[in-house]
Design a protein around this motif. Structure first.
Motif, PDB file in Angstrom:
ATOM      1  N   GLY A 274       0.802  -1.221   0.000  1.00  0.00           N
ATOM      2  CA  GLY A 274       0.000   0.000   0.000  1.00  0.00           C
ATOM      3  C   GLY A 274       0.831   1.266   0.000  1.00  0.00           C
ATOM      4  N   LEU A 275       2.113   1.117   0.296  1.00  0.00           N
ATOM      5  CA  LEU A 275       2.999   2.287   0.289  1.00  0.00           C
ATOM      6  C   LEU A 275       3.485   2.491  -1.135  1.00  0.00           C
ATOM      7  CD1 LEU A 275       4.168   4.136   2.432  1.00  0.00           C
ATOM      8  CD2 LEU A 275       6.086   2.578   2.664  1.00  0.00           C
ATOM      9  N   LYS A 276       3.406   3.754  -1.620  1.00  0.00           N
ATOM     10  CA  LYS A 276       3.798   3.972  -3.020  1.00  0.00           C
ATOM     11  C   LYS A 276       5.124   4.699  -3.179  1.00  0.00           C
ATOM     12  CE  LYS A 276       1.464   5.175  -6.720  1.00  0.00           C
ATOM     13  NZ  LYS A 276       1.276   4.330  -7.882  1.00  0.00           N
ATOM     14  N   ARG A 277       5.366   5.671  -2.308  1.00  0.00           N
ATOM     15  CA  ARG A 277       6.585   6.464  -2.458  1.00  0.00           C
ATOM     16  C   ARG A 277       7.329   6.569  -1.138  1.00  0.00           C
ATOM     17  NH1 ARG A 277       5.203  11.978  -5.799  1.00  0.00           N
ATOM     18  NH2 ARG A 277       5.296  11.085  -7.906  1.00  0.00           N
ATOM     19  N   ILE A 278       8.618   6.312  -1.187  1.00  0.00           N
ATOM     20  CA  ILE A 278       9.442   6.448   0.021  1.00  0.00           C
ATOM     21  C   ILE A 278      10.542   7.473  -0.261  1.00  0.00           C
ATOM     22  CG2 ILE A 278      10.931   5.237   1.671  1.00  0.00           C
ATOM     23  CD1 ILE A 278       9.578   2.607   0.630  1.00  0.00           C
ATOM     24  N   ARG A 279      10.620   8.462   0.625  1.00  0.00           N
ATOM     25  CA  ARG A 279      11.717   9.440   0.535  1.00  0.00           C
ATOM     26  C   ARG A 279      12.475   9.418   1.845  1.00  0.00           C
ATOM     27  NH1 ARG A 279      10.522  12.917  -3.697  1.00  0.00           N
ATOM     28  NH2 ARG A 279       8.326  12.997  -4.292  1.00  0.00           N
ATOM     29  N   PHE A 280      13.660  10.002   1.871  1.00  0.00           N
ATOM     30  CA  PHE A 280      14.387  10.113   3.137  1.00  0.00           C
ATOM     31  C   PHE A 280      15.291  11.327   3.129  1.00  0.00           C
ATOM     32  CE2 PHE A 280      16.494   7.042   0.377  1.00  0.00           C
ATOM     33  CZ  PHE A 280      17.784   7.543   0.281  1.00  0.00           C
ATOM     34  N   MET A 281      15.568  11.841   4.310  1.00  0.00           N
ATOM     35  CA  MET A 281      16.424  13.012   4.496  1.00  0.00           C
ATOM     36  C   MET A 281      17.064  12.952   5.860  1.00  0.00           C
ATOM     37  SD  MET A 281      14.715  16.497   3.319  1.00  0.00           S
ATOM     38  CE  MET A 281      16.092  17.545   3.242  1.00  0.00           C
ATOM     39  N   THR A 282      18.301  13.276   6.036  1.00  0.00           N
ATOM     40  CA  THR A 282      19.302  13.678   5.076  1.00  0.00           C
ATOM     41  C   THR A 282      20.418  12.658   5.039  1.00  0.00           C
ATOM     42  OG1 THR A 282      18.895  16.015   5.572  1.00  0.00           O
ATOM     43  CG2 THR A 282      20.954  15.504   4.588  1.00  0.00           C
ATOM     44  N   SER A 283      21.055  12.530   3.895  1.00  0.00           N
ATOM     45  CA  SER A 283      22.163  11.595   3.759  1.00  0.00           C
ATOM     46  C   SER A 283      23.482  12.331   3.898  1.00  0.00           C
ATOM     47  CB  SER A 283      22.152  10.992   2.361  1.00  0.00           C
ATOM     48  OG  SER A 283      21.177  10.011   2.264  1.00  0.00           O
ATOM     49  N   HIS A 284      24.317  11.865   4.783  1.00  0.00           N
ATOM     50  CA  HIS A 284      25.667  12.437   4.858  1.00  0.00           C
ATOM     51  C   HIS A 284      26.550  11.653   3.887  1.00  0.00           C
ATOM     52  CE1 HIS A 284      29.456  13.906   6.220  1.00  0.00           C
ATOM     53  NE2 HIS A 284      28.934  14.583   7.231  1.00  0.00           N
ATOM     54  N   PRO A 285      27.256  12.351   2.998  1.00  0.00           N
ATOM     55  CA  PRO A 285      28.052  11.637   1.973  1.00  0.00           C
ATOM     56  C   PRO A 285      29.059  10.652   2.571  1.00  0.00           C
ATOM     57  CG  PRO A 285      27.992  13.996   1.516  1.00  0.00           C
ATOM     58  CD  PRO A 285      27.326  13.810   2.843  1.00  0.00           C
ATOM     59  N   LYS A 286      29.587  10.960   3.739  1.00  0.00           N
ATOM     60  CA  LYS A 286      30.639  10.083   4.280  1.00  0.00           C
ATOM     61  C   LYS A 286      30.113   8.688   4.621  1.00  0.00           C
ATOM     62  CE  LYS A 286      30.413  11.386   9.178  1.00  0.00           C
ATOM     63  NZ  LYS A 286      29.821  10.234   9.814  1.00  0.00           N
ATOM     64  N   ASP A 287      28.825   8.562   4.888  1.00  0.00           N
ATOM     65  CA  ASP A 287      28.272   7.276   5.325  1.00  0.00           C
ATOM     66  C   ASP A 287      27.408   6.586   4.278  1.00  0.00           C
ATOM     67  OD1 ASP A 287      29.284   7.542   7.961  1.00  0.00           O
ATOM     68  OD2 ASP A 287      27.672   8.950   8.411  1.00  0.00           O
ATOM     69  N   LEU A 288      27.374   7.119   3.062  1.00  0.00           N
ATOM     70  CA  LEU A 288      26.456   6.530   2.085  1.00  0.00           C
ATOM     71  C   LEU A 288      27.038   5.221   1.522  1.00  0.00           C
ATOM     72  CD1 LEU A 288      24.123   8.392  -0.165  1.00  0.00           C
ATOM     73  CD2 LEU A 288      25.361   6.506  -1.177  1.00  0.00           C
ATOM     74  N   SER A 289      26.355   4.116   1.775  1.00  0.00           N
ATOM     75  CA  SER A 289      26.937   2.807   1.456  1.00  0.00           C
ATOM     76  C   SER A 289      26.521   2.289   0.080  1.00  0.00           C
ATOM     77  CB  SER A 289      26.491   1.799   2.513  1.00  0.00           C
ATOM     78  OG  SER A 289      25.091   1.601   2.408  1.00  0.00           O
ATOM     79  N   ASP A 290      27.303   1.355  -0.433  1.00  0.00           N
ATOM     80  CA  ASP A 290      26.969   0.687  -1.696  1.00  0.00           C
ATOM     81  C   ASP A 290      25.648  -0.058  -1.548  1.00  0.00           C
ATOM     82  OD1 ASP A 290      29.342   1.630  -2.479  1.00  0.00           O
ATOM     83  OD2 ASP A 290      30.375  -0.307  -2.609  1.00  0.00           O
ATOM     84  N   GLU A 291      25.474  -0.621  -0.345  1.00  0.00           N
ATOM     85  CA  GLU A 291      24.246  -1.360  -0.043  1.00  0.00           C
ATOM     86  C   GLU A 291      23.020  -0.451  -0.235  1.00  0.00           C
ATOM     87  OE1 GLU A 291      24.146  -2.119   4.113  1.00  0.00           O
ATOM     88  OE2 GLU A 291      22.631  -3.690   3.990  1.00  0.00           O
ATOM     89  N   LEU A 292      23.141   0.814   0.198  1.00  0.00           N
ATOM     90  CA  LEU A 292      22.015   1.744   0.064  1.00  0.00           C
ATOM     91  C   LEU A 292      21.733   2.023  -1.411  1.00  0.00           C
ATOM     92  CD1 LEU A 292      19.902   3.657   1.274  1.00  0.00           C
ATOM     93  CD2 LEU A 292      21.625   5.445   1.260  1.00  0.00           C
ATOM     94  N   ILE A 293      22.805   2.223  -2.178  1.00  0.00           N
ATOM     95  CA  ILE A 293      22.630   2.484  -3.619  1.00  0.00           C
ATOM     96  C   ILE A 293      21.893   1.292  -4.254  1.00  0.00           C
ATOM     97  CG2 ILE A 293      23.832   2.933  -5.809  1.00  0.00           C
ATOM     98  CD1 ILE A 293      26.121   4.168  -4.124  1.00  0.00           C
ATOM     99  N   GLU A 294      22.269   0.100  -3.873  1.00  0.00           N
ATOM    100  CA  GLU A 294      21.628  -1.114  -4.396  1.00  0.00           C
ATOM    101  C   GLU A 294      20.140  -1.144  -4.065  1.00  0.00           C
ATOM    102  OE1 GLU A 294      22.107  -3.499  -6.636  1.00  0.00           O
ATOM    103  OE2 GLU A 294      23.911  -2.272  -6.751  1.00  0.00           O
TER     104      GLU A 294
END
Ligand code: SAH
Ligand code: SF4
Ligand code: F3S
Length: 485
Positions: A274-294
């Motif tokens: 039932g959920l259609k759109r997921i957003r998030f805030m804020t991402s710090h560049p130093k911690d952004l993982s490959d797993e998240l990109i995937e």
């Protein structure tokens, strides 16, 4: 001259009978407040009204929904403006000096309203209240304020209001920190179809210019099951778009008893029906993982939009800012994200005029902006925040230099974001309709996946619906479009 402290004896009785357990305790105080509201309504022969005025970020917006939740449960109706309100609360922000000035500016006006309506209750909360010099000023200059509390004890709002109602002196209670996360208090959502959800509170990064870690405390993550249950309840209630909130969502879950990464949490959330759109805030560049990109790449529910604050394009300035990445690392991260998610929309925050910023440093920022070509950028003039390391740095940049740089940056930013937006003209995209347009008669406003907005012909029956809209004309940061039949 100091007022004599008068405490209504009712208060002792109320306090003596209050339950210990936090949620029932606050429910009890909401009930007590409701009784008082009813009495006042009888006396005045009309409904009581309240006004919650929010400054700052999404965190504060969400907190304000909790405040309004309590007030409505206690019987207050929302007022159209402060003039017609019996309870006014300012949920403040202190991230930049101008946020503070706005509050002081409006307080004088509130004082004049209270002289006309002595029953009016005035409360202040939020990040500014965590600062001692602010509290001193309120004690000295704004004595008509009835209640002051901070970011850590907002869950005690009902209890604090009851205390303020039954004493004639300013009630001021601000905590330095908390390890408590109190769930299950009432909330009134601003929109029926979308909602922010706190996944964590506080920040551990201590960027050298930033006051947030001092006023919001250390990082505390909510338990995944609490987050997921909250989202499920929201979805049952008609919400289809959510925004996960945290100062640095990429470090979610590190201090949980059973640690969990943000990518894991996100992945679990995508499974909610039932959920259609997921957003998030804020991402710090130093911690952004490959797993998240995937996870982002592999789910249609996660909006292909990433707000990735860079702050500066100069590696030296980034070092002094304590951001923990270089210009090159940031650019490499952007390349990696775009390689996996080519149509991603990137946005950022930039501070101009950080202490010691030279012309060359600034050129590096312009260069980075031209390389990344963001869809939109929040540009800020550096603001000195008392108590942060940057405030003590001696090489502050003169105001005229900063403002000239700011204008130059803005020109570059606007040109690029216009060009990016222009490219979407003619396409048909799915938008979530958020509101009727207050300026264009007969139009509604919808939000694209990339966070841009489009105005098109329609009426309020479309609010909360997903509609395919052709983007006919680009007007800089918004579009004019037509709904596809
Ligand atoms: N946690 C988020 C940002 C929170 S504050 C992050 O790290 O990205 C939002 C933005 O305000 C920041 O990204 C920064 O660009 C800006 N900001 C924070 N402190 C500031 C200051 N002292 N002067 C000017 N801008 C500031
Ligand atoms: Fe402030 Fe940095 Fe924390 Fe963001 S990450 S809230 S800019 S200290
Ligand atoms: Fe402002 Fe507090 Fe948010 S300082 S930006 S309201 S966390």
């Amino acid at each position: 001259m100091s007022k004599k402290l008068v405490i209504n004896p009712k208060l002792y009785d109320i306090l003596d009978n209050a339950p210990e357990e936090e949620v029932s305790r606050q429910e009890y105080f909401i009930e007590k407040l409701r009784e008082e509201v009813e009495e006042r309504e009888k006396r005045l022969g009309r409904k009581l009204k309240c006004m919650v005025n929010t400054f700052g970020c999404q965190m504060n917006a969400r907190d304000s929904e909790k405040i309004l939740g309590v007030l409505e449960k206690a019987g207050y109706e929302e007022a159209e403006d402060e003039k017609h309100a019996d309870f006014v609360i300012y949920n403040t922000c202190t991230v930049r000096e101008n946020a503070n000035n706005k509050v002081y500016g409006r307080l004088g006006y509130l004082g004049s309203l209270k002289r006309k309506n002595p029953d009016m209750i005035i409360a202040l909360c939020g990040c500014m209240m965590q600062e001692e010099h602010v509290r001193e000023k309120i004690k000295e200059t704004y004595r008509f304020v009835d209640l002051v509390f901070g970011t850590h004890n907002i869950f005690k709002f009902a209890e604090l209001v009851v205390n303020a109602v039954y004493t004639n002196k300013q009630v001021m209670e601000v905590w330095d920190s908390t390890d408590k996360i109190v769930e299950e208090l009432p909330i009134v959502r601003k929109y029926s179809f979308k909602s922010g959800i706190n996944i964590m509170f506080g920040c551990n990064n201590f960027c050298s210019y930033c006051i947030v870690p001092y006023v919001r405390g250390r990082e505390r993550s909510r338990k995944p099951e609490d987050i997921i249950n909250e989202i499920k309840t929201l979805v049952e209630d008609g919400v289809t778009e959510i925004m996960l909130l945290g100062q640095n969502v990429n470090s979610y879950g590190k201090e949980l008893e059973t640690p969990m990464t943000f990518a894991e949490l996100l992945s679990k959330i995508t499974e909610i029906d039932g959920l259609k759109r997921i957003r998030f805030m804020t991402s710090h560049p130093k911690d952004l993982s490959d797993e998240l990109i995937e996870v982002m790449a592999s789910s249609d529910k996660i909006c292909k939009h990433l707000h990735l604050p860079v702050q500066s394009g100069s590696t030296e300035i980034l070092r002094v800012m304590n951001r923990k990445y270089t210009k090159e690392q940031y650019l490499a991260l952007v390349d990696k994200i775009r390689a996996r998610i080519p149509d991603i929309s990137l946005t950022t925050d930039i501070i101009v005029g950080f202490p010691g910023e030279t012309e060359e440093d600034f050129e590096e920022t312009i260069d980075l902006v031209k390389k990344v070509r963001y869809d939109s950028i929040f540009t800020f003039i550096y603001s000195k925040r008392t108590g942060t390391p940057a405030a003590k740095m001696e090489n502050q940049v003169p105001e005229d230099v900063v403002s000239a740089r700011f204008d130059r940056l803005l020109d570059v930013v606007q040109k690029i974001s216009n060009e990016n937006m222009e490219k979407l003209t003619g396409f048909t995209v799915e938008v979530l309709v958020e509101d009727v347009n207050s300026q264009l008669e007969g139009y509604v406003t919808g939000r694209l996946e990339n966070n841009a907005i489009v105005h098109f012909k329609g009426d309020k029956s479309l609010i909360g619906k997903y509609i395919n809209v052709t983007l006919d004309e680009c007007k800089g940061f918004y579009f004019i479009g037509t709904a596809k039949a």
